[in-house]
Scaffold this motif. Structure first.
Motif, PDB file in Angstrom:
ATOM      1  N   GLN A  23       0.407  -8.665  -6.738  1.00 51.18           N
ATOM      2  CA  GLN A  23      -0.009 -10.060  -6.964  1.00 51.18           C
ATOM      3  C   GLN A  23       0.828 -10.741  -8.044  1.00 51.18           C
ATOM      4  N   LYS A  34       3.061 -11.562  -0.029  1.00 50.38           N
ATOM      5  CA  LYS A  34       2.410 -12.294  -1.129  1.00 50.38           C
ATOM      6  C   LYS A  34       3.376 -13.288  -1.763  1.00 50.38           C
ATOM      7  N   THR A  63       0.842  -1.204   0.000  1.00 50.43           N
ATOM      8  CA  THR A  63       0.000   0.000   0.000  1.00 50.43           C
ATOM      9  C   THR A  63       0.871   1.246   0.000  1.00 50.43           C
ATOM     10  N   SER A 122       4.942  -6.557  -2.478  1.00 54.00           N
ATOM     11  CA  SER A 122       4.737  -6.762  -1.040  1.00 54.00           C
ATOM     12  C   SER A 122       5.228  -8.155  -0.655  1.00 54.00           C
ATOM     13  N   ASP A 143       0.877  -1.627  -9.899  1.00 55.70           N
ATOM     14  CA  ASP A 143       0.733  -2.383  -8.657  1.00 55.70           C
ATOM     15  C   ASP A 143       0.941  -3.848  -9.055  1.00 55.70           C
TER      16      ASP A 143
HETATM   17  N1  PLP Z   1      -2.561  -4.281  -4.174  1.00 59.01           N
HETATM   18  C1  PLP Z   1      -2.987  -5.528  -4.397  1.00 59.01           C
HETATM   19  C2  PLP Z   1      -3.320  -5.949  -5.790  1.00 59.01           C
HETATM   20  C3  PLP Z   1      -3.124  -6.429  -3.343  1.00 59.01           C
HETATM   21  O1  PLP Z   1      -3.577  -7.660  -3.566  1.00 59.01           O
HETATM   22  C4  PLP Z   1      -2.785  -5.984  -2.023  1.00 59.01           C
HETATM   23  C5  PLP Z   1      -2.981  -6.881  -0.875  1.00 59.01           C
HETATM   24  O2  PLP Z   1      -3.919  -7.639  -0.807  1.00 59.01           O
HETATM   25  C6  PLP Z   1      -2.328  -4.681  -1.846  1.00 59.01           C
HETATM   26  C7  PLP Z   1      -2.240  -3.852  -2.930  1.00 59.01           C
HETATM   27  C8  PLP Z   1      -1.930  -4.172  -0.490  1.00 59.01           C
HETATM   28  O3  PLP Z   1      -0.681  -4.716  -0.102  1.00 59.01           O
HETATM   29  P1  PLP Z   1      -0.196  -4.647   1.418  1.00 59.01           P
HETATM   30  O4  PLP Z   1      -1.070  -5.568   2.178  1.00 59.01           O
HETATM   31  O5  PLP Z   1       1.223  -5.095   1.418  1.00 59.01           O
HETATM   32  O6  PLP Z   1      -0.319  -3.230   1.832  1.00 59.01           O
END
Ligand code: PLP
Length: 395
Positions: free
Chosen positions: A182, A205, A76, A202, A179
């Motif tokens: 995933q 994941k 995020t 992140s 982003d």
């Molecule tokens: N973007 C996507 C596509 C995600 O699947 C996620 C988490 O589920 C996020 C952003 C947020 O990531 P984080 O939990 O590391 O903040």
């Protein structure tokens, strides 16, 4: 407490199990090597070297240079930082182009951009979850600062053509952030050949810990930090580094790199067998985004005539973990914005479930899930007044 050993975990897009090799690598940085990486003595410098190694490993996974990696606190933060940077770079360019299927880490942030006086164009998707690249090009104006679009959708696994988007952005002289939270660790990525400006990932994941992420910033792209303070991360993200988690992210990247090709085939085979079996055994089942280019680990299925919330409760009794496409909150059913954008009829969207596979799933998990799911769906359909009478099954 329900332990990981007892469950059938088919929710790897929500988070993943820590790889034991990752735990082993990070633990000494919580116990023995607690020095501050900015300290000038050996006890601090050795920690700095561990961070440098993590940076090299993440860069290797992304096919970019170590100096292009900025460690952050999560995906995020990485997404927010990229968009904020673009908006701070030029006060006259406060327009953002994004899509209707983004994660809330982008969607809600874009809402804030609008509240703060910026403008946002949200691109629609078709029934398979694809965007129209001509529409994207038309949405770019002289005021556009950045396009932010996800690489892989967290709910459906549908992949956007990021290289084509990057090319449009380069031609139109706007920044492009993706982003890839995933995507990283699931499909090969080579940023050295790309014109992408920035990318978010992140650790949790890809079998790393929660609360640590990274932002790739192309070395030719200007960047304005969101976190201001110390000069950590070459002035791109202030704050004493979360050393153990960064070390863990580095190891997770190394493990992902080593297993990517094999995992891609093995995990894809698990997903495909699971999906094909359910389509065969459970009538009136649909794959959302099934005809689009998809991640190898994700399937989003609608089992007509059920409410996914109810299925989730029954799956939970069998220790089967997956995600529902809709959630009942404060008395109202909230359907997925992703499925709504794909024009999936509301009833079918409410009947949708996401199953996502990962490194630690086995054929035995698929076998067990295939015993549970058809029986649960049959039972729910038998209970549902809206459903045509079907044979109830013992669950
Ligand atoms: N973007 C996507 C596509 C995600 O699947 C996620 C988490 O589920 C996020 C952003 C947020 O990531 P984080 O939990 O590391 O903040």
């Amino acid at each position: 407490m329900v332990s990981g050993e007892q469950i059938i975990y088919l929710d790897n897009n929500a988070t993943t199990q820590l790889d034991p090799a990752v735990i082993e690598e990070m633990l000494p940085f919580l116990t023995q090597y607690y020095g501050n990486p900015s300290s000038g003595y050996t006890f601090g410098r050795q920690v700095r070297q561990a961070i440098d190694l993590a940076r090299e490993r993440v860069a290797a996974l992304l096919g970019c240079e170590p100096g292009e990696i900025v460690f952050t606190s999560c995906g995020t933060e990485s997404n927010n930082a990229a968009v904020n940077s673009a908006l701070r770079l030029s006060p006259t360019r406060q327009h953002v182009v994004t899509t209707a299927v983004e994660h809330s880490a982008t969607r809600r942030h874009c809402e804030t951009v609008e509240k703060c006086g910026g403008s946002v164009t949200v691109l629609d998707v078709d029934c398979e979850g694809n965007i129209d690249l001509e529409e994207l090009e038309r949405a770019i104006t002289p005021q556009t600062a950045i396009i932010t679009a996800m690489w892989a959708n967290n709910e459906t696994g549908v992949l956007f053509p990021v290289e084509k988007i990057a090319e449009i952005a380069r031609r139109k002289r706007v920044l492009f952030h993706t982003d890839a939270i995933q995507t990283v660790g699931k499909i090969p990525i080579r940023l050295a050949d790309s014109t992408l400006n920035s990318l978010a990932l992140s650790a949790h994941k890809l079998h790393g810990p929660k609360g640590v992420g990274a932002l790739y910033v192309n070395k030719r792209s200007a960047f304005k930090p969101s976190m201001i303070g110390g000069s950590q991360e070459k002035n791109r993200r202030a704050g004493t580094e979360n050393v153990a988690s960064i070390v863990a992210l580095g190891k997770a990247a190394e493990c992902a790199m080593a297993t990517l090709a094999e995992e891609n085939t093995r995990v894809r085979a698990l997903r495909d067998r699971f999906e094909a079996a359910l389509l065969e055994r459970v009538p009136d089942t649909f794959v959302n985004g099934g005809r689009a280019d998809r991640l190898p680990n994700t399937t989003n299925l609608s089992f007509e005539g059920i409410e996914s919330d109810a299925a989730l409760v029954m799956f939970d009794r069998h220790q089967l973990c997956c995600s529902a496409g809709s959630a009942c909150r404060t008395g109202a059913v909230e359907t997925s914005h992703v499925l709504s954008a794909m024009k999936v009829p509301a009833e079918r969207a409410r009947a949708s479930m996401r199953f996502s596979f990962g490194r630690f799933n086995t054929d035995a998990d698929v076998d067990k899930a295939l015993e549970i799911i058809p029986a649960v769906i049959a039972k729910l359909r038998a209970l549902s007044p809206a459903s045509p009478a079907r044979e109830p099954a013992a669950v």
